[in-house]
Enzyme design. Structure first.
Site, PDB file in Angstrom:
ATOM      1  N   ASP A  25      66.838  47.010  27.448  1.00 55.69           N
ATOM      2  CA  ASP A  25      65.455  46.613  27.105  1.00 55.69           C
ATOM      3  C   ASP A  25      65.289  45.356  27.978  1.00 55.69           C
ATOM      4  O   ASP A  25      64.030  44.713  28.093  1.00 55.69           O
ATOM      5  CB  ASP A  25      65.542  45.849  25.633  1.00 55.69           C
ATOM      6  N   ARG A  83      54.682  27.340  45.298  1.00 55.21           N
ATOM      7  CA  ARG A  83      53.267  27.191  45.918  1.00 55.21           C
ATOM      8  C   ARG A  83      52.639  26.264  44.811  1.00 55.21           C
ATOM      9  O   ARG A  83      51.701  25.496  45.347  1.00 55.21           O
ATOM     10  CB  ARG A  83      52.836  28.770  46.140  1.00 55.21           C
ATOM     11  N   GLN A  84      52.875  26.465  43.406  1.00 52.56           N
ATOM     12  CA  GLN A  84      52.011  25.837  42.698  1.00 52.56           C
ATOM     13  C   GLN A  84      52.731  24.509  42.344  1.00 52.56           C
ATOM     14  O   GLN A  84      53.135  24.154  41.076  1.00 52.56           O
ATOM     15  CB  GLN A  84      51.903  26.758  41.324  1.00 52.56           C
ATOM     16  N   HIS A 121      58.732  25.727  50.061  1.00 47.23           N
ATOM     17  CA  HIS A 121      57.370  25.629  50.372  1.00 47.23           C
ATOM     18  C   HIS A 121      56.669  24.524  50.692  1.00 47.23           C
ATOM     19  O   HIS A 121      55.893  24.112  51.440  1.00 47.23           O
ATOM     20  CB  HIS A 121      56.667  26.763  49.543  1.00 47.23           C
ATOM     21  N   LYS A 180      42.014  28.759  63.525  1.00 54.71           N
ATOM     22  CA  LYS A 180      41.123  30.072  63.348  1.00 54.71           C
ATOM     23  C   LYS A 180      39.767  29.611  63.690  1.00 54.71           C
ATOM     24  O   LYS A 180      39.323  28.339  63.371  1.00 54.71           O
ATOM     25  CB  LYS A 180      41.150  30.478  61.892  1.00 54.71           C
ATOM     26  N   ARG A 238      35.525  30.866  63.866  1.00 54.71           N
ATOM     27  CA  ARG A 238      34.685  31.910  63.341  1.00 54.71           C
ATOM     28  C   ARG A 238      33.714  32.272  64.729  1.00 54.71           C
ATOM     29  O   ARG A 238      33.182  31.394  65.513  1.00 54.71           O
ATOM     30  CB  ARG A 238      33.821  31.571  62.177  1.00 54.71           C
TER      31      ARG A 238
HETATM   32  C1  R5P Z   1      51.452  30.176  52.924  1.00 55.73           C
HETATM   33  O1  R5P Z   1      51.165  29.078  52.490  1.00 55.73           O
HETATM   34  C2  R5P Z   1      52.702  30.607  53.339  1.00 55.73           C
HETATM   35  O2  R5P Z   1      53.376  29.493  54.220  1.00 55.73           O
HETATM   36  C3  R5P Z   1      52.862  31.836  54.042  1.00 55.73           C
HETATM   37  O3  R5P Z   1      52.145  31.563  55.296  1.00 55.73           O
HETATM   38  C4  R5P Z   1      52.358  32.951  53.305  1.00 55.73           C
HETATM   39  O4  R5P Z   1      53.008  32.896  52.242  1.00 55.73           O
HETATM   40  C5  R5P Z   1      52.445  33.938  54.020  1.00 55.73           C
HETATM   41  O5  R5P Z   1      51.786  35.293  53.385  1.00 55.73           O
HETATM   42  P1  R5P Z   1      51.578  36.294  53.990  1.00 55.73           P
HETATM   43  O6  R5P Z   1      52.697  36.917  54.358  1.00 55.73           O
HETATM   44  O7  R5P Z   1      51.134  37.341  52.676  1.00 55.73           O
HETATM   45  O8  R5P Z   1      50.410  36.476  54.730  1.00 55.73           O
END
Ligand code: R5P
Length: 288
Positions: free
Chosen positions: A33, A89-90, A122, A182, A184
């Site tokens: 299970d 992350r959270q 992280h 980045k 645009r």
């Molecule tokens: C994000 O905050 C982490 O440091 C990585 O940049 C992220 O987890 C990378 O994710 P992916 O490989 O899906 O782009």
């Protein structure tokens, strides 16, 4: 004594060798299970290290059972070594109504251990959710060694937030450092390029904490090739490689994908065993 949870056997074995500790036997199984079972087979007396990476993240249950079994078998102190800490992350409530996942996980683990050791979480502040002493081991030394061997002369962070790690690695291997930015170009096109450095003709490593889907790395790799990089390396401390991430990076023309053994996989040719073992030795010395 070092105990291994499922999927973390290799790292636990190398940790035992490095620390000259005994590798204890833990019998683990999963019932039909899906429920997990853990039993420590060897006699335990004194400090016990339970090594369990949280990949996939439901290995949290394996970790908790291993820690509980270690304590009940006589482990004192019980040290959790969690090379990859999931749910980090959270680390905050970003929107009303969300669970504070990092705190939930920290409190659960904290209830079953006396010390907690992880590698490049992280966000470092997730360790504040533990009450027991914690250590965040840096993988920068072994990562830098691997890049030095490959004559990498430029280390890039995928964004400004990841710059501290990239700088640490770059300083250790004598490379230049920058972060990607980045911009645009038009409503359809986003460009990614180093903020200051010119990568033309250079051997470039992009260093991130996690490679998950590989999307971040693939975008960066494509751009770096266009900008004339001679060789490109995609380096993640924790290589999760979800849904064809490796193929995505290969298609983006990467020369080599590297990750550490916090999450064992075909690319984890860098080992964090030495710094983790050093952290364990340092905590043991402090406790004496
Ligand atoms: C994000 O905050 C982490 O440091 C990585 O940049 C992220 O987890 C990378 O994710 P992916 O490989 O899906 O782009």
């Amino acid at each position: 004594m070092i105990l291994a949870g499922p999927g973390s056997e290799g790292l636990a074995r190398r940790l035992a060798q490095q620390t000259k500790g005994a590798l204890g036997r833990a019998e683990t199984k999963t019932f039909p299970d899906g429920e997990k079972y853990v039993r420590i087979v060897d006699d335990v007396d004194g400090p016990v290290v339970a090594c369990q990476s949280l990949w996939p993240p439901d290995r949290l249950v394996d970790l908790l059972l291993l820690l509980d079994a270690a304590r009940r078998a006589g482990g004192d102190p019980v040290i959790a070594v969690v090379p990859y800490l999931a749910y980090a992350r959270q680390d905050r409530v970003f929107q009303p109504g969300e669970a504070l996942s990092a705190q939930v996980v920290a409190r659960a683990v904290d209830a079953y251990c006396d010390q907690f050791v992880t590698v490049d979480p992280h966000k470092a502040d997730v360790l504040d959710y533990f009450e027991c002493p914690t250590t965040a081991v840096s993988a920068s030394g072994p990562v830098a060694d691997a890049l030095r061997e490959r004559d990498v002369d430029c280390v890039l962070a995928p964004d400004e937030g990841a710059l501290d790690r990239a700088r640490d690695v770059a300083q250790r291997c004598g490379a230049d450092v920058d972060h990607l930015e980045k911009s645009r170009v038009d409503s359809q096109t986003v460009r990614m390029r180093p903020k200051q450095l010119d990568v033309n003709g250079r051997r470039v490593a992009i260093v991130d904490d996690i490679i998950s889907t590989g999307g971040t790395m693939a975008t960066a790799l494509n751009m770096l090739r266009d900008q004339g990089a001679k060789a490109t390396y995609a380096v993640g401390v924790h290589g999760l490689f979800i849904g064809g991430a490796e193929d995505r990076l290969k298609k983006a023309g990467v020369d080599e994908i590297l990750s550490t053994d916090t999450v064992p996989n075909a690319t984890s040719r860098i080992s964090v065993v030495e710094p983790v073992a050093d952290a364990l030795t340092a905590t043991a010395t402090k406790a004496q």
